[in-house]
Design an enzyme around this catalytic site. Structure first.
Site, mmCIF file in Angstrom:
data_model
loop_
_atom_site.group_PDB
_atom_site.id
_atom_site.type_symbol
_atom_site.label_atom_id
_atom_site.label_comp_id
_atom_site.label_asym_id
_atom_site.label_seq_id
_atom_site.Cartn_x
_atom_site.Cartn_y
_atom_site.Cartn_z
ATOM 1 N N HIS A 20 101.799 77.901 56.092
ATOM 2 C CA HIS A 20 100.549 77.214 56.435
ATOM 3 C C HIS A 20 99.766 76.865 55.158
ATOM 4 O O HIS A 20 99.232 75.765 55.036
ATOM 5 C CB HIS A 20 99.660 78.125 57.284
ATOM 6 C CG HIS A 20 100.198 78.471 58.642
ATOM 7 N ND1 HIS A 20 100.353 79.770 59.058
ATOM 8 C CD2 HIS A 20 100.599 77.702 59.688
ATOM 9 C CE1 HIS A 20 100.813 79.788 60.299
ATOM 10 N NE2 HIS A 20 100.992 78.549 60.710
ATOM 11 N N LYS A 44 98.484 82.353 75.347
ATOM 12 C CA LYS A 44 99.209 83.183 74.377
ATOM 13 C C LYS A 44 98.508 84.527 74.251
ATOM 14 O O LYS A 44 97.299 84.618 74.428
ATOM 15 C CB LYS A 44 99.224 82.487 73.004
ATOM 16 C CG LYS A 44 100.182 81.313 72.937
ATOM 17 C CD LYS A 44 100.316 80.819 71.504
ATOM 18 C CE LYS A 44 101.267 79.637 71.391
ATOM 19 N NZ LYS A 44 101.270 79.063 70.033
ATOM 20 N N ARG A 93 108.867 71.577 59.795
ATOM 21 C CA ARG A 93 109.772 72.475 59.078
ATOM 22 C C ARG A 93 111.216 72.034 59.183
ATOM 23 O O ARG A 93 111.965 72.011 58.254
ATOM 24 C CB ARG A 93 109.649 73.893 59.628
ATOM 25 C CG ARG A 93 108.427 74.594 59.182
ATOM 26 C CD ARG A 93 108.134 75.780 60.041
ATOM 27 N NE ARG A 93 107.652 75.371 61.347
ATOM 28 C CZ ARG A 93 107.053 76.172 62.189
ATOM 29 N NH1 ARG A 93 106.895 77.422 61.907
ATOM 30 N NH2 ARG A 93 106.621 75.709 63.349
ATOM 31 N N SER A 131 104.927 82.434 62.038
ATOM 32 C CA SER A 131 104.149 83.669 62.200
ATOM 33 C C SER A 131 104.903 84.689 63.047
ATOM 34 O O SER A 131 104.831 85.895 62.787
ATOM 35 C CB SER A 131 102.801 83.356 62.852
ATOM 36 O OG SER A 131 102.098 82.414 62.090
HETATM 37 P P1 ADP Z 1 103.733 78.878 64.037
HETATM 38 O O1 ADP Z 1 103.396 79.290 62.652
HETATM 39 O O2 ADP Z 1 103.900 80.061 64.951
HETATM 40 O O3 ADP Z 1 104.818 77.894 64.149
HETATM 41 P P2 ADP Z 1 101.159 77.528 64.316
HETATM 42 O O4 ADP Z 1 100.555 77.043 65.586
HETATM 43 O O5 ADP Z 1 100.362 78.557 63.601
HETATM 44 O O6 ADP Z 1 102.564 78.087 64.687
HETATM 45 O O7 ADP Z 1 101.453 76.295 63.370
HETATM 46 C C1 ADP Z 1 100.461 75.364 63.071
HETATM 47 C C2 ADP Z 1 101.045 74.218 62.319
HETATM 48 O O8 ADP Z 1 101.584 74.702 61.096
HETATM 49 C C3 ADP Z 1 102.198 73.497 63.010
HETATM 50 O O9 ADP Z 1 102.130 72.130 62.670
HETATM 51 C C4 ADP Z 1 103.413 74.120 62.411
HETATM 52 O O10 ADP Z 1 104.508 73.236 62.442
HETATM 53 C C5 ADP Z 1 102.927 74.336 60.995
HETATM 54 N N1 ADP Z 1 103.666 75.402 60.324
HETATM 55 C C6 ADP Z 1 103.800 76.682 60.702
HETATM 56 N N2 ADP Z 1 104.568 77.364 59.834
HETATM 57 C C7 ADP Z 1 104.936 76.482 58.882
HETATM 58 C C8 ADP Z 1 105.766 76.538 57.721
HETATM 59 N N3 ADP Z 1 106.412 77.639 57.370
HETATM 60 N N4 ADP Z 1 105.910 75.425 57.000
HETATM 61 C C9 ADP Z 1 105.293 74.281 57.362
HETATM 62 N N5 ADP Z 1 104.534 74.141 58.435
HETATM 63 C C10 ADP Z 1 104.339 75.215 59.197
#
Ligand code: ADP
Length: 163
Positions: A20, A44, A93, A131
Site C-alpha cells: 500500500h 468484513k 498486483r 494484508s
Molecule cells: P488487500 O491488501 O487485502 O488486497 P485492500 O482493500 O487493503 O486489500 O487494498 C486496497 C488497494 O490497495 C487495492 O487497490 C489493492 O489492489 C491495493 N493493494 C493491496 N496490496 C497491494 C500490494 N501489495 N501492491 C499493490 N497494491 C496493493
C-alpha cells in the site's frame, strides 16, 4: 488558477503494508493531494478497528507529503464528490486483480463519468503481498518484517496475543 488534483486511495488497509505504501508514494507524484480512505465495510470482520487502521496509516505516511487519511462508507463515487476528488487510485498486483478491478472501475464510471480510475503497479517485490497473507503468516509465527513497517508488526503481534 490551477485546480488542485485530488485522488482517493480506498481500501480496507487491515493493516497497511509496504505494498500500500508503495502505491501511495507513486500516487503523490501524480496528484496534489492523496486521501487514503479506509472503507467501513460491515461485511468484513477486520483485525483492526477503523480507528486503529487509520492510526497505522497516519504513522506510515508521516514522511510522505500531501497525504491525508480519512474513512468512508457507502458509494465511493459519493465520497469522491464530497472531497472533490477527480480520481480513484487502485493498485494492480497481478492478473488476478484485474477482473474485479475492471468491473469496479467501469461501474464507478457508469455512476460518475467524471471520476477517473488510475491503476498503479507496485514494485514487483510486493506483487504477491496482501494484508490477509501478512496476518496469516503472523498467526503462525512467521516473519513479517519485510512486508509491514515495525510499528504495524508490533500491533499485529499484540492483537494476536490479546485475542
Ligand atoms: P488487500 O491488501 O487485502 O488486497 P485492500 O482493500 O487493503 O486489500 O487494498 C486496497 C488497494 O490497495 C487495492 O487497490 C489493492 O489492489 C491495493 N493493494 C493491496 N496490496 C497491494 C500490494 N501489495 N501492491 C499493490 N497494491 C496493493
Amino acid at each position: 488558477m490551477k485546480t488542485e488534483r485530488t485522488a482517493i486511495y480506498p481500501g480496507s488497509f487491515d493493516p497497511i503494508t509496504y505494498g500500500h505504501i508503495d502505491i501511495i508514494k507513486r500516487a503523490v507524484t501524480l496528484f496534489d493531494r492523496v486521501i487514503v480512505a479506509v472503507a467501513r465495510n460491515i461485511n468484513k470482520s477486520p483485525m483492526f478497528t477503523e480507528a486503529e487502521r487509520r492510526e497505522l496509516i497516519l504513522e506510515a505516511v508521516r514522511d510522505i507529503p500531501r497525504v491525508e487519511v480519512d474513512s468512508f462508507s457507502g458509494l465511493l463515487v459519493n465520497y469522491a464528490q464530497s472531497v472533490s476528488a477527480q480520481a480513484v487510485i487502485r493498485g494492480l498486483r497481478a492478473i488476478s486483480d484485474f477482473e474485479y478491478e475492471l468491473q469496479m472501475a467501469l461501474v464507478n464510471r457508469k455512476l460518475d463519468e467524471s471520476l477517473v480510475t488510475v491503476f498503479l503497479m507496485p514494485h514487483e517485490k510486493y506483487t504477491y503481498l496482501n494484508s490477509s497473507i501478512v496476518k496469516e503468516l503472523a498467526k503462525f509465527g512467521g516473519e513479517v518484517s519485510c512486508f509491514v513497517p515495525p510499528f504495524v508488526q508490533e500491533q499485529i503481534v499484540k492483537k494476536l496475543r490479546d485475542a
